[in-house]
Design an enzyme around this catalytic site. Structure first.
Site, PDB file in Angstrom:
ATOM      1  N   THR A   1       0.853  -1.200   0.000  1.00 53.40           N
ATOM      2  CA  THR A   1       0.000   0.000   0.000  1.00 53.40           C
ATOM      3  C   THR A   1       0.885   1.245   0.000  1.00 53.40           C
ATOM      4  OG1 THR A   1      -1.823  -1.098   1.129  1.00 53.40           O
ATOM      5  CG2 THR A   1      -1.669   1.281   1.439  1.00 53.40           C
TER       6      THR A   1
ATOM      7  N   SER B   1       2.106   5.289  -2.009  1.00 50.75           N
ATOM      8  CA  SER B   1       2.352   5.997  -3.264  1.00 50.75           C
ATOM      9  C   SER B   1       3.430   5.314  -4.108  1.00 50.75           C
ATOM     10  CB  SER B   1       2.758   7.450  -2.962  1.00 50.75           C
ATOM     11  OG  SER B   1       3.921   7.483  -2.160  1.00 50.75           O
TER      12      SER B   1
ATOM     13  N   GLY C   1       6.163  -0.770  -0.144  1.00 50.94           N
ATOM     14  CA  GLY C   1       6.986   0.389   0.186  1.00 50.94           C
ATOM     15  C   GLY C   1       7.358   0.365   1.658  1.00 50.94           C
ATOM     16  N   ALA C   2       7.995   1.430   2.120  1.00 50.43           N
ATOM     17  CA  ALA C   2       8.362   1.532   3.541  1.00 50.43           C
ATOM     18  C   ALA C   2       8.548   3.001   3.880  1.00 50.43           C
ATOM     19  CB  ALA C   2       9.641   0.758   3.821  1.00 50.43           C
TER      20      ALA C   2
ATOM     21  N   LYS D   1       7.171   0.652   8.866  1.00 51.70           N
ATOM     22  CA  LYS D   1       6.069   0.804   7.922  1.00 51.70           C
ATOM     23  C   LYS D   1       4.824   1.240   8.686  1.00 51.70           C
ATOM     24  CE  LYS D   1       5.143  -2.232   4.869  1.00 51.70           C
ATOM     25  NZ  LYS D   1       4.813  -1.111   3.962  1.00 51.70           N
TER      26      LYS D   1
ATOM     27  N   GLY E   1       0.939   4.790   6.123  1.00 53.16           N
ATOM     28  CA  GLY E   1      -0.294   4.700   5.335  1.00 53.16           C
ATOM     29  C   GLY E   1      -1.411   3.961   6.055  1.00 53.16           C
TER      30      GLY E   1
ATOM     31  N   GLU F   1      -0.280  -5.510   5.921  1.00 58.51           N
ATOM     32  CA  GLU F   1       1.005  -5.606   5.204  1.00 58.51           C
ATOM     33  C   GLU F   1       1.913  -6.651   5.848  1.00 58.51           C
ATOM     34  OE1 GLU F   1       1.341  -1.065   3.458  1.00 58.51           O
ATOM     35  OE2 GLU F   1       2.131  -1.477   5.447  1.00 58.51           O
TER      36      GLU F   1
HETATM   37  C1  5RP Z   1       1.440   1.842   4.413  1.00 54.31           C
HETATM   38  C2  5RP Z   1       2.921   1.717   4.349  1.00 54.31           C
HETATM   39  C3  5RP Z   1       3.599   2.276   3.146  1.00 54.31           C
HETATM   40  O1  5RP Z   1       4.282   1.262   2.512  1.00 54.31           O
HETATM   41  C4  5RP Z   1       4.560   3.316   3.572  1.00 54.31           C
HETATM   42  O2  5RP Z   1       3.841   4.287   4.324  1.00 54.31           O
HETATM   43  C5  5RP Z   1       5.248   3.973   2.384  1.00 54.31           C
HETATM   44  O3  5RP Z   1       4.313   4.713   1.657  1.00 54.31           O
HETATM   45  P1  5RP Z   1       4.754   5.644   0.451  1.00 54.31           P
HETATM   46  O4  5RP Z   1       5.240   4.732  -0.630  1.00 54.31           O
HETATM   47  O5  5RP Z   1       3.511   6.396   0.096  1.00 54.31           O
HETATM   48  O6  5RP Z   1       5.833   6.555   0.971  1.00 54.31           O
HETATM   49  O7  5RP Z   1       3.568   1.170   5.199  1.00 54.31           O
HETATM   50  O8  5RP Z   1       0.943   1.326   5.609  1.00 54.31           O
END
Ligand code: 5RP
Length: 241
Positions: A30, A32, A88-89, A100, A103, A109
């Site tokens: 999840t 961007s 992502g992270a 993480k 989001g 996740e």
């Molecule tokens: C969501 C997450 C996302 O992977 C993390 O926040 C990175 O998000 P983005 O790619 O938007 O920076 O852990 O729970």
């Protein structure tokens, strides 16, 4: 117009896509950065060469985007073992340990990543830290019942803690019906393993955003190219795919 950071996210996503083969069952993270991965995967699904890939999404948003691209969607119940999860992270340390959950999808996740044979993390270089907790707060998902006690417990572990709010100011509620506490450690997290253990032992703390020892490979996109971090702590320059 595509920003520089977006170009890096896309580059990391494109590199991760090179590990995908037709017929794989994929955990879909999840955020961007994963959005770019889904866009690129969708192109290949529509082109026909990855048309039998099945995705297990970690959020409703990811499921919607994947469906919009024609990517087949399934659930863990039907696909108990996944070939690969890409996510992502918010932070990556030199050993591939992660924070993480900014989001809000950390619980799903982590469940999906733990059901996967391999876990590839895609980030732009701004997410790389020497010590976890220096850039991002640690998201901690807690039950609504007793949430003020959970908050006090996390404060007792040395954090400044804020209950996460939604854009309209109401308390943010996860897909699992829980609250999130964002825990800032002023000097970063001294001992992530010990902190993880303390959080896991506490009733009402459902999950936290420390992903320790789970990463198969982190792909770090910088203007000079994409480098990898392997889980044994080796930070390999260039492509070690
Ligand atoms: C969501 C997450 C996302 O992977 C993390 O926040 C990175 O998000 P983005 O790619 O938007 O920076 O852990 O729970």
């Amino acid at each position: 117009m595509t920003s520089g950071t977006d170009a890096l996210k896309r580059a990391a996503a494109a590199r991760a896509l090179e590990s995908v083969r037709d017929g794989m069952v994929l955990g879909l993270g999840t955020g961007s950065t994963i959005r770019f991965f889904l866009d690129l995967l969708g192109e290949r699904v529509r082109a026909g060469d990855l048309s039998t890939v099945v995705g297990v999404p970690t959020s409703r948003r990811t499921a919607e985007i994947a469906r919009g691209h024609g990517i087949r969607i399934s659930r863990l119940r039907a696909q108990p073992r996944l070939d690969l999860t890409v996510d992502g992270a918010d932070e990556v340390d030199p050993r591939g340990n992660l924070i993480k959950g900014l989001g809000g999808a950390l619980l799903r996740e982590k469940i999906v990543a733990q059901a996967s044979d391999r876990f590839i993390v895609i980030v732009d270089e701004s997410k790389v830290v020497e010590r976890l907790g220096t850039r991002s707060p640690l998201p901690v998902e807690v039950t609504r019942f007793g949430s003020s006690r959970h908050q006090a417990f996390v404060v007792g572990l040395g954090a400044e803690v804020a209950l996460r709010r939604a854009a309209d100011g109401s308390r943010y509620v996860t897909s699992n019906g829980n609250y999130i506490l964002d825990a800032r450690f002023p000097e970063g997290i001294d001992d992530p393993v010990a902190l993880n253990g303390s959080l896991r032992a506490r009733a009402g703390i459902v999950e936290n955003g420390l992903f320790l020892g789970m990463t198969t490979r982190a792909l770090i996109a910088a203007p000079g190219g994409v480098r990898t971090i392997e889980p044994d702590g080796t930070a390999a320059p260039g492509d070690t795919r």
